[in-house]
Motif scaffolding. Structure first.
Motif, PDB file in Angstrom:
ATOM      1  N   THR A 132       0.805  -1.226   0.000  1.00  0.00           N
ATOM      2  CA  THR A 132       0.000   0.000   0.000  1.00  0.00           C
ATOM      3  C   THR A 132       0.836   1.272   0.000  1.00  0.00           C
ATOM      4  OG1 THR A 132      -0.135  -0.045   2.418  1.00  0.00           O
ATOM      5  CG2 THR A 132      -1.918  -1.120   1.192  1.00  0.00           C
ATOM      6  N   LEU A 133       2.159   1.148   0.055  1.00  0.00           N
ATOM      7  CA  LEU A 133       3.036   2.313   0.137  1.00  0.00           C
ATOM      8  C   LEU A 133       4.167   2.218  -0.880  1.00  0.00           C
ATOM      9  CD1 LEU A 133       3.558   2.531   4.012  1.00  0.00           C
ATOM     10  CD2 LEU A 133       2.212   4.122   2.629  1.00  0.00           C
ATOM     11  N   PRO A 134       4.622   3.336  -1.416  1.00  0.00           N
ATOM     12  CA  PRO A 134       5.871   3.307  -2.176  1.00  0.00           C
ATOM     13  C   PRO A 134       7.028   3.066  -1.211  1.00  0.00           C
ATOM     14  CG  PRO A 134       5.171   5.561  -1.854  1.00  0.00           C
ATOM     15  CD  PRO A 134       4.065   4.699  -1.317  1.00  0.00           C
ATOM     16  N   LYS A 135       8.117   2.581  -1.731  1.00  0.00           N
ATOM     17  CA  LYS A 135       9.248   2.220  -0.869  1.00  0.00           C
ATOM     18  C   LYS A 135       9.729   3.403  -0.021  1.00  0.00           C
ATOM     19  CE  LYS A 135      12.828   0.556  -3.098  1.00  0.00           C
ATOM     20  NZ  LYS A 135      13.868  -0.333  -3.665  1.00  0.00           N
ATOM     21  N   ALA A 136       9.669   4.607  -0.574  1.00  0.00           N
ATOM     22  CA  ALA A 136      10.151   5.785   0.144  1.00  0.00           C
ATOM     23  C   ALA A 136       9.333   6.106   1.382  1.00  0.00           C
ATOM     24  CB  ALA A 136      10.171   7.002  -0.786  1.00  0.00           C
ATOM     25  N   LEU A 137       8.128   5.526   1.508  1.00  0.00           N
ATOM     26  CA  LEU A 137       7.266   5.795   2.659  1.00  0.00           C
ATOM     27  C   LEU A 137       7.157   4.612   3.623  1.00  0.00           C
ATOM     28  CD1 LEU A 137       4.289   7.921   1.278  1.00  0.00           C
ATOM     29  CD2 LEU A 137       6.376   8.681   2.420  1.00  0.00           C
ATOM     30  N   VAL A 138       7.962   3.578   3.419  1.00  0.00           N
ATOM     31  CA  VAL A 138       7.999   2.484   4.386  1.00  0.00           C
ATOM     32  C   VAL A 138       8.718   2.980   5.647  1.00  0.00           C
ATOM     33  CG1 VAL A 138       8.921   0.187   4.872  1.00  0.00           C
ATOM     34  CG2 VAL A 138       7.947   0.689   2.624  1.00  0.00           C
ATOM     35  N   PRO A 139       8.117   2.820   6.831  1.00  0.00           N
ATOM     36  CA  PRO A 139       8.738   3.324   8.058  1.00  0.00           C
ATOM     37  C   PRO A 139      10.098   2.679   8.327  1.00  0.00           C
ATOM     38  CG  PRO A 139       6.423   2.831   8.453  1.00  0.00           C
ATOM     39  CD  PRO A 139       6.758   2.282   7.096  1.00  0.00           C
ATOM     40  N   VAL A 140      11.046   3.519   8.712  1.00  0.00           N
ATOM     41  CA  VAL A 140      12.393   3.022   9.038  1.00  0.00           C
ATOM     42  C   VAL A 140      12.771   3.358  10.477  1.00  0.00           C
ATOM     43  CG1 VAL A 140      13.263   2.998   6.676  1.00  0.00           C
ATOM     44  CG2 VAL A 140      13.461   5.088   8.035  1.00  0.00           C
ATOM     45  N   THR A 160      15.479  11.926   4.097  1.00  0.00           N
ATOM     46  CA  THR A 160      16.083  12.664   2.983  1.00  0.00           C
ATOM     47  C   THR A 160      15.704  14.136   3.030  1.00  0.00           C
ATOM     48  OG1 THR A 160      16.066  10.676   1.612  1.00  0.00           O
ATOM     49  CG2 THR A 160      16.302  12.777   0.475  1.00  0.00           C
ATOM     50  N   LEU A 161      14.436  14.428   3.275  1.00  0.00           N
ATOM     51  CA  LEU A 161      14.012  15.828   3.364  1.00  0.00           C
ATOM     52  C   LEU A 161      14.676  16.524   4.554  1.00  0.00           C
ATOM     53  CD1 LEU A 161      10.207  15.559   2.481  1.00  0.00           C
ATOM     54  CD2 LEU A 161      12.100  16.246   0.992  1.00  0.00           C
ATOM     55  N   ALA A 162      14.856  15.802   5.650  1.00  0.00           N
ATOM     56  CA  ALA A 162      15.568  16.376   6.798  1.00  0.00           C
ATOM     57  C   ALA A 162      17.005  16.720   6.425  1.00  0.00           C
ATOM     58  CB  ALA A 162      15.538  15.407   7.974  1.00  0.00           C
ATOM     59  N   GLY A 190       9.449   0.278  13.756  1.00  0.00           N
ATOM     60  CA  GLY A 190       8.622   0.073  12.572  1.00  0.00           C
ATOM     61  C   GLY A 190       7.237   0.649  12.680  1.00  0.00           C
ATOM     62  N   ALA A 191       7.019   1.568  13.616  1.00  0.00           N
ATOM     63  CA  ALA A 191       5.691   2.157  13.799  1.00  0.00           C
ATOM     64  C   ALA A 191       5.232   2.838  12.522  1.00  0.00           C
ATOM     65  CB  ALA A 191       5.716   3.159  14.942  1.00  0.00           C
ATOM     66  N   HIS A 192       3.946   2.704  12.222  1.00  0.00           N
ATOM     67  CA  HIS A 192       3.434   3.212  10.951  1.00  0.00           C
ATOM     68  C   HIS A 192       3.577   4.717  10.827  1.00  0.00           C
ATOM     69  CE1 HIS A 192      -0.086   4.129  13.461  1.00  0.00           C
ATOM     70  NE2 HIS A 192      -0.432   4.993  12.530  1.00  0.00           N
ATOM     71  N   ASP A 193       3.658   5.428  11.952  1.00  0.00           N
ATOM     72  CA  ASP A 193       3.815   6.879  11.918  1.00  0.00           C
ATOM     73  C   ASP A 193       5.261   7.306  12.178  1.00  0.00           C
ATOM     74  OD1 ASP A 193       3.855   6.067  14.542  1.00  0.00           O
ATOM     75  OD2 ASP A 193       2.561   7.667  15.290  1.00  0.00           O
ATOM     76  N   GLY A 194       6.183   6.376  12.089  1.00  0.00           N
ATOM     77  CA  GLY A 194       7.596   6.680  12.294  1.00  0.00           C
ATOM     78  C   GLY A 194       8.225   7.286  11.050  1.00  0.00           C
ATOM     79  N   PRO A 195       9.496   7.677  11.139  1.00  0.00           N
ATOM     80  CA  PRO A 195      10.180   8.292   9.995  1.00  0.00           C
ATOM     81  C   PRO A 195      10.342   7.314   8.839  1.00  0.00           C
ATOM     82  CG  PRO A 195      11.742   7.769  11.728  1.00  0.00           C
ATOM     83  CD  PRO A 195      10.375   7.539  12.315  1.00  0.00           C
ATOM     84  N   THR A 196      10.337   7.851   7.648  1.00  0.00           N
ATOM     85  CA  THR A 196      10.517   7.081   6.421  1.00  0.00           C
ATOM     86  C   THR A 196      11.800   7.531   5.736  1.00  0.00           C
ATOM     87  OG1 THR A 196       9.372   8.694   5.026  1.00  0.00           O
ATOM     88  CG2 THR A 196       7.993   7.045   6.174  1.00  0.00           C
ATOM     89  N   ASN A 210      18.099   8.845  -4.257  1.00  0.00           N
ATOM     90  CA  ASN A 210      17.168   7.743  -4.478  1.00  0.00           C
ATOM     91  C   ASN A 210      16.237   7.621  -3.280  1.00  0.00           C
ATOM     92  OD1 ASN A 210      18.528   7.228  -6.840  1.00  0.00           O
ATOM     93  ND2 ASN A 210      19.540   5.361  -6.113  1.00  0.00           N
ATOM     94  N   GLY A 211      14.995   7.240  -3.545  1.00  0.00           N
ATOM     95  CA  GLY A 211      14.008   7.149  -2.480  1.00  0.00           C
ATOM     96  C   GLY A 211      14.124   5.921  -1.610  1.00  0.00           C
ATOM     97  N   ASP A 212      15.223   5.177  -1.749  1.00  0.00           N
ATOM     98  CA  ASP A 212      15.413   3.981  -0.924  1.00  0.00           C
ATOM     99  C   ASP A 212      16.774   3.966  -0.235  1.00  0.00           C
ATOM    100  OD1 ASP A 212      17.061   3.525  -3.096  1.00  0.00           O
ATOM    101  OD2 ASP A 212      16.156   1.612  -3.663  1.00  0.00           O
ATOM    102  N   THR A 213      17.429   5.124  -0.150  1.00  0.00           N
ATOM    103  CA  THR A 213      18.769   5.191   0.426  1.00  0.00           C
ATOM    104  C   THR A 213      18.747   5.921   1.761  1.00  0.00           C
ATOM    105  OG1 THR A 213      19.798   5.198  -1.765  1.00  0.00           O
ATOM    106  CG2 THR A 213      21.137   5.965   0.059  1.00  0.00           C
TER     107      THR A 213
END
Length: 250
Positions: A20-28, A43-45, A32-38, A113-116
């Motif tokens: 349901t999410l693009p890779k860039a929005l998977v919580p990291v 990257t924006l930070a 792993g909380a759904h409202d945690g940082p992605t 890249n949205g996965d780095t």
């Protein structure tokens, strides 16, 4: 200079997180909380920390999730976001994705890249390497032990990048391209033309193949070694676990 994030890919190896999410929005975040940082948050930070106030994000797969968070991300990081639609995100590879952002690149960009997952020291290293006619600068990890999957680079002093490909003996490589590039605005027309030639030749090619096209045309692409810093490209669930460890450090 503005930021640019490629966040259009489907990330199929990360399912069910990317159902349901693009890779860039998977919580990291660590839990792993759904409202945690992605990855996009991190990257924006980083962009904000080096003074960037505008960024473009190329979206495609599950793009509605990025659109839904756009206002909140702008408010959180003080960055005005432009979302760029990639209409072939689930069919073609990211050479086309970067080409879709060709108008943004004209402003000069730090591309991520949205996965780095990586520290802001990478952006600072690239910005410090500007000048002396350098038009495209790749962030390069020269410390990591390489294997088959990495995007490997051969660079020569005074000549810049000679080869960039996954299809190389790791022993031949100078290092690994980590998925972050500084592109000066003056390089945008030539890069866009090389990317177009690349995806027209084979839509399954990477934008790094577009970089190789540029190099083959006589364009100099430079590198900036990032030192021994923790970072990871998140492709698999194992990578995601490592990304959560690293994100805690930043």
């Amino acid at each position: 200079m503005i930021g640019l994030v490629l966040a259009a890919g489907a990330g199929r190896r990360l399912r069910p997180y990317t159902d349901t999410l693009p890779k860039a929005l998977v919580p990291v975040g660590p839990d792993g909380a759904h409202d945690g940082p992605t990855v996009l948050d991190l990257t924006l930070a980083n962009f904000a920390a080096v003074g960037i106030t505008r960024a473009a994000v190329v979206v495609g797969y599950r793009k509605e999730a990025v659109y839904a968070r756009k206002a909140a991300l702008e408010a959180r990081y003080g960055i005005a976001l432009t979302l760029v639609d990639n209409d072939k995100a689930e069919e073609w590879n990211n050479a086309y994705s970067l080409w879709c952002a060709r108008d943004a690149v004209r402003h000069g960009v730090i591309l991520a890249n949205g996965d780095t997952v990586h520290p802001v020291s990478v952006e600072r290293t690239l910005l410090a390497a500007r000048g002396e006619g350098r038009r495209i600068i790749l962030a390069l990890d020269t410390a990591k032990k390489l294997a088959d999957e990495e995007m490997k680079v051969v660079a020569e002093p005074g000549r810049g990048v000679r080869r960039i490909t996954k299809l190389m003996d790791p022993a031949e490589a100078t290092g690994e391209y980590i998925g972050v590039t500084l592109i000066e605005g003056e390089a945008a027309p030539e890069l866009a033309d090389a990317l177009k030639a690349t995806f027209e030749r084979d839509p399954g090619l990477y934008y790094e193949d577009g970089y190789q096209e540029l190099i083959d045309r006589g364009f100099t692409i430079d590198v900036a070694p990032i030192g021994e810093v923790p970072w990871v490209e998140i492709d698999t669930c194992e990578d995601l676990a490592r990304g959560r460890e690293i994100a805690c450090l930043y």
